[in-house]
Motif scaffolding. Structure first.
Motif, mmCIF file in Angstrom:
data_model
loop_
_atom_site.group_PDB
_atom_site.id
_atom_site.type_symbol
_atom_site.label_atom_id
_atom_site.label_comp_id
_atom_site.label_asym_id
_atom_site.label_seq_id
_atom_site.Cartn_x
_atom_site.Cartn_y
_atom_site.Cartn_z
ATOM 1 N N PHE A 33 0.844 -1.190 0.000
ATOM 2 C CA PHE A 33 0.000 0.000 0.000
ATOM 3 C C PHE A 33 0.881 1.242 0.000
ATOM 4 O O PHE A 33 1.926 1.266 0.640
ATOM 5 C CB PHE A 33 -0.875 0.041 1.271
ATOM 6 C CG PHE A 33 -1.739 -1.173 1.476
ATOM 7 C CD1 PHE A 33 -1.218 -2.352 1.985
ATOM 8 C CD2 PHE A 33 -3.094 -1.120 1.170
ATOM 9 C CE1 PHE A 33 -2.022 -3.469 2.184
ATOM 10 C CE2 PHE A 33 -3.905 -2.230 1.369
ATOM 11 C CZ PHE A 33 -3.360 -3.397 1.864
ATOM 12 N N TYR A 35 0.633 5.348 0.949
ATOM 13 C CA TYR A 35 -0.137 6.417 1.576
ATOM 14 C C TYR A 35 0.669 7.710 1.517
ATOM 15 O O TYR A 35 1.902 7.701 1.574
ATOM 16 C CB TYR A 35 -0.438 6.110 3.052
ATOM 17 C CG TYR A 35 -1.488 5.048 3.287
ATOM 18 C CD1 TYR A 35 -1.131 3.711 3.390
ATOM 19 C CD2 TYR A 35 -2.836 5.385 3.412
ATOM 20 C CE1 TYR A 35 -2.094 2.737 3.611
ATOM 21 C CE2 TYR A 35 -3.800 4.413 3.638
ATOM 22 C CZ TYR A 35 -3.414 3.089 3.731
ATOM 23 O OH TYR A 35 -4.369 2.132 3.957
ATOM 24 N N PHE A 45 -4.921 7.474 1.174
ATOM 25 C CA PHE A 45 -4.618 6.248 0.449
ATOM 26 C C PHE A 45 -4.381 6.570 -1.020
ATOM 27 O O PHE A 45 -5.142 7.320 -1.629
ATOM 28 C CB PHE A 45 -5.777 5.267 0.599
ATOM 29 C CG PHE A 45 -5.708 4.090 -0.337
ATOM 30 C CD1 PHE A 45 -6.502 4.030 -1.463
ATOM 31 C CD2 PHE A 45 -4.831 3.046 -0.085
ATOM 32 C CE1 PHE A 45 -6.449 2.954 -2.330
ATOM 33 C CE2 PHE A 45 -4.767 1.957 -0.943
ATOM 34 C CZ PHE A 45 -5.571 1.915 -2.067
ATOM 35 N N ASP A 56 -6.119 -1.766 -5.973
ATOM 36 C CA ASP A 56 -7.033 -0.633 -5.789
ATOM 37 C C ASP A 56 -6.250 0.635 -6.065
ATOM 38 O O ASP A 56 -5.254 0.892 -5.395
ATOM 39 C CB ASP A 56 -7.577 -0.641 -4.356
ATOM 40 C CG ASP A 56 -8.627 0.437 -4.104
ATOM 41 O OD1 ASP A 56 -9.398 0.284 -3.131
ATOM 42 O OD2 ASP A 56 -8.679 1.424 -4.844
ATOM 43 N N THR A 58 -7.926 3.734 -6.472
ATOM 44 C CA THR A 58 -8.916 4.805 -6.406
ATOM 45 C C THR A 58 -8.370 6.102 -5.832
ATOM 46 O O THR A 58 -8.945 7.157 -6.041
ATOM 47 C CB THR A 58 -10.126 4.368 -5.558
ATOM 48 O OG1 THR A 58 -9.659 3.861 -4.304
ATOM 49 C CG2 THR A 58 -10.921 3.300 -6.267
ATOM 50 N N SER A 98 -5.296 -7.936 1.833
ATOM 51 C CA SER A 98 -5.699 -6.624 1.329
ATOM 52 C C SER A 98 -7.012 -6.171 1.932
ATOM 53 O O SER A 98 -7.436 -5.047 1.723
ATOM 54 C CB SER A 98 -5.890 -6.698 -0.188
ATOM 55 O OG SER A 98 -7.041 -7.456 -0.475
ATOM 56 N N ARG A 99 -7.660 -7.028 2.695
ATOM 57 C CA ARG A 99 -9.040 -6.734 3.088
ATOM 58 C C ARG A 99 -9.153 -6.049 4.435
ATOM 59 O O ARG A 99 -10.174 -6.060 5.071
ATOM 60 C CB ARG A 99 -9.850 -8.026 3.069
ATOM 61 C CG ARG A 99 -9.876 -8.675 1.698
ATOM 62 C CD ARG A 99 -10.942 -9.720 1.624
ATOM 63 N NE ARG A 99 -12.260 -9.127 1.638
ATOM 64 C CZ ARG A 99 -13.361 -9.796 1.955
ATOM 65 N NH1 ARG A 99 -13.275 -11.074 2.304
ATOM 66 N NH2 ARG A 99 -14.533 -9.206 1.937
ATOM 67 N N SER B 92 -12.185 -0.768 8.448
ATOM 68 C CA SER B 92 -12.288 -1.502 7.203
ATOM 69 C C SER B 92 -13.712 -1.976 7.012
ATOM 70 O O SER B 92 -14.381 -2.375 7.973
ATOM 71 C CB SER B 92 -11.347 -2.703 7.223
ATOM 72 O OG SER B 92 -11.470 -3.454 6.047
ATOM 73 N N TYR B 94 -15.404 -4.650 4.513
ATOM 74 C CA TYR B 94 -15.137 -5.630 3.459
ATOM 75 C C TYR B 94 -16.083 -5.487 2.288
ATOM 76 O O TYR B 94 -15.752 -5.774 1.162
ATOM 77 C CB TYR B 94 -15.255 -7.063 3.995
ATOM 78 C CG TYR B 94 -14.309 -7.388 5.101
ATOM 79 C CD1 TYR B 94 -14.568 -8.456 5.952
ATOM 80 C CD2 TYR B 94 -13.166 -6.646 5.339
ATOM 81 C CE1 TYR B 94 -13.720 -8.775 6.992
ATOM 82 C CE2 TYR B 94 -12.314 -6.951 6.381
ATOM 83 C CZ TYR B 94 -12.597 -8.011 7.197
ATOM 84 O OH TYR B 94 -11.766 -8.326 8.227
ATOM 85 N N GLN B 98 -13.840 -0.029 -1.432
ATOM 86 C CA GLN B 98 -12.416 0.102 -1.120
ATOM 87 C C GLN B 98 -12.113 -0.840 0.030
ATOM 88 O O GLN B 98 -12.498 -0.601 1.152
ATOM 89 C CB GLN B 98 -12.116 1.552 -0.735
ATOM 90 C CG GLN B 98 -10.652 1.897 -0.728
ATOM 91 C CD GLN B 98 -10.425 3.378 -0.474
ATOM 92 O OE1 GLN B 98 -11.222 4.032 0.169
ATOM 93 N NE2 GLN B 98 -9.345 3.930 -0.989
ATOM 94 N N GLY B 99 -11.454 -1.918 -0.294
ATOM 95 C CA GLY B 99 -11.241 -2.931 0.734
ATOM 96 C C GLY B 99 -10.151 -2.596 1.708
ATOM 97 O O GLY B 99 -9.940 -3.331 2.657
#
Lengths: 115, 113
Positions: A33, A35, A45, A56, A58, A98-99, B92, B94, B98-99
């Motif tokens: 990741f 940041y 992010f 991701d 975004t 990643s979750r 977070s 899920y 955006q995970g």
């Protein structure tokens, strides 16, 4: 390694110049990741990877920011034509997931100063 | 989009006083994590809360996750100068688009000896 390694520690660029930051995640961590932390401490992010694949993106300002994670190489974050507002500390973090259900291990950050 | 609000932004305490920082999410969270960032340092993971109403303790630190899984708090009993730093919560979801973790803006704690 057991730590996320970020280089360089400090980077100074004139406005309009290119900046490239590097990150070596912890061995065995599949997720990386990026940041951006500005002066008021807020974490923004930017992008995440699962191995070499973008997971991701975004948060990425796509016009000038790009990132890669290639096999057997440190991940990189590149800013083309830097602007004053890009001045910040850029943190890389790695994790096993990643979750959001496993801890992020942060590197020491790269402080980018655009003059 | 999902937001995580954290208050207060700053807290100044005398050594030995207690300290609490609060986190609120606009949506139900799957889990929440807490990080501490010392001045000039990088965020370091403290703890993760997953279950509704969960309470976890680490020495003088007590972490709580609300019943609705939309808020959390970190309480430090009898602060010490070593507690100085910025404390971030990160939530977070899920099921969200955006995970990854959404960070609060942090509470900066200063402790006067």
């Amino acid at each position: 390694g057991e730590e996320v390694a970020q280089t360089p520690k400090h980077l100074v660029r004139g406005e309009g110049q290119k900046a490239k930051l590097y990150c070596a995640p912890i061995k065995g961590h599949s997720y990386v990741f990026w940041y951006q932390q500005v002066l008021k401490n807020e974490f923004k992010f930017l992008i995440s990877f699962q191995n070499e694949n973008v997971f991701d993106e975004t948060g990425m300002p796509k016009e000038r920011f790009s990132a890669k994670c290639l096999p057997n190489s440190p991940c990189s974050l590149e800013i083309q034509a830097t602007k004053l507002e890009d001045s910040a500390v850029y943190f890389c973090a790695s994790s096993q997931s990643s979750r959001g259900n496993s801890p992020l291990h942060f590197g020491n950050g790269t402080r980018l100063t655009v003059t | 989009g999902q937001q995580v609000m954290q208050i207060p932004q700053y807290q100044h305490v005398q050594e030995g006083e207690d300290f609490t920082t609060y986190c609120n999410s606009s949506t139900t969270l799957s889990n929440i994590q807490w990080y501490k960032q010392r001045p000039g340092g990088h965020p370091v993971f403290l703890i993760q809360l997953v279950k509704s109403g969960e309470v976890k303790k680490q020495k003088r630190l007590t972490f709580q996750f609300g019943e609705a899984k939309k808020n959390s708090s970190l309480h430090i009993t009898a602060t010490q100068t070593t507690d100085v730093g910025t404390y971030f919560c990160a939530g977070s979801n899920y099921g969200g688009s955006q995970g990854n973790l959404i960070f609060g803006k942090g509470t900066k704690l200063s402790v006067k000896p």
